[in-house]
Write an enzyme that holds these catalytic residues in place. Sequence first.
Site, short mmCIF file in Angstrom:
data_model
loop_
_atom_site.label_atom_id
_atom_site.label_comp_id
_atom_site.label_asym_id
_atom_site.label_seq_id
_atom_site.Cartn_x
_atom_site.Cartn_y
_atom_site.Cartn_z
N THR A 29 0.85 -1.19 0.00
CA THR A 29 0.00 0.00 0.00
C THR A 29 0.88 1.24 0.00
OG1 THR A 29 -1.75 -1.18 1.16
CG2 THR A 29 -1.77 1.22 1.33
N SER A 31 2.17 5.06 -2.27
CA SER A 31 2.43 5.58 -3.61
C SER A 31 3.50 4.77 -4.35
CB SER A 31 2.83 7.05 -3.52
OG SER A 31 3.95 7.22 -2.67
N THR A 32 4.46 4.18 -3.66
CA THR A 32 5.48 3.37 -4.33
C THR A 32 4.88 2.03 -4.76
OG1 THR A 32 7.02 4.37 -2.75
CG2 THR A 32 7.89 2.66 -4.20
N GLY A 98 3.47 2.45 7.89
CA GLY A 98 2.14 2.77 8.41
C GLY A 98 1.71 4.21 8.29
N GLU A 106 -0.57 -4.99 6.34
CA GLU A 106 0.76 -5.14 5.75
C GLU A 106 1.58 -6.15 6.55
OE1 GLU A 106 1.30 -0.69 3.80
OE2 GLU A 106 2.03 -1.04 5.82
#
Length: 228
Positions: A29, A31-32, A98, A106
């Site tokens: 989760t 942007s990367t 987080g 995750e």
Amino acid sequence: MLDQDGQKRLVGRWAADQVQDGMIVGLGTGSTAVWAVRALAERVQAGLRCTGVCTSLATEALASSLGIPVASLDDQAALDLAIDGADEVDPALDLIKGLGGALLREKLVELAAARFLVIVDAGKLVERLGVKVPLPVEVVPFGWRRTQEALRALGCTPALRQAGGQPFLTDSRHYIVDCRFDGIADAAALSQRIKALPGVIEHGLFVGMATHVAIGQADGTVAVRQRG
Ligand code: A5P
């Protein structure tokens, strides 16, 4: 020279190329990770067979919309690989995660993976965790103020995360308390102390979990570090 977004795109696309036919892959989760999911979807559209186990509802929606088959964690005996971003990476390859709010799922997905590949831009590398970013801690809404005070007693300045004037809610309907430490000297010990607090569900210290860290660099190359 690549800026931070360019580095994220570079390393995300590089990570998607590490997926082999038939793999069960944890999809992270942030942007990367979005770049990795998008690039993986291109490979699936070109014929790669793989199944994604998603670390958030947002990633599940994205992966599904792009045609990546998804499955729940409980339907899989084991994951071959997990790919995810991080907020900080220290020289021991321990992480803070987080800031995107997905740390619980995750951690569950990434613990189930044979290999955990962390993908970051070069700005995420730090000498010591917790100097630049707060440590997110996922807590039960019931009694959160008491849990927050218990966290404060561990030596941090805690703040309940907000979104739109309301407490931020995770995918599992919990709150997040962001804990600002002035650097974390012993991540493993702190991890245990936080987990022992009633009211805490999980925290964003990922100690001893990453097997590989790939870094998108300004010069357009990807550097890979491996747990020794
Ligand atoms: C999500 O909860 C986080 O753990 C992300 O993996 C982390 O915040 C990295 O996000 P970016 O890739 O957006 O920097």
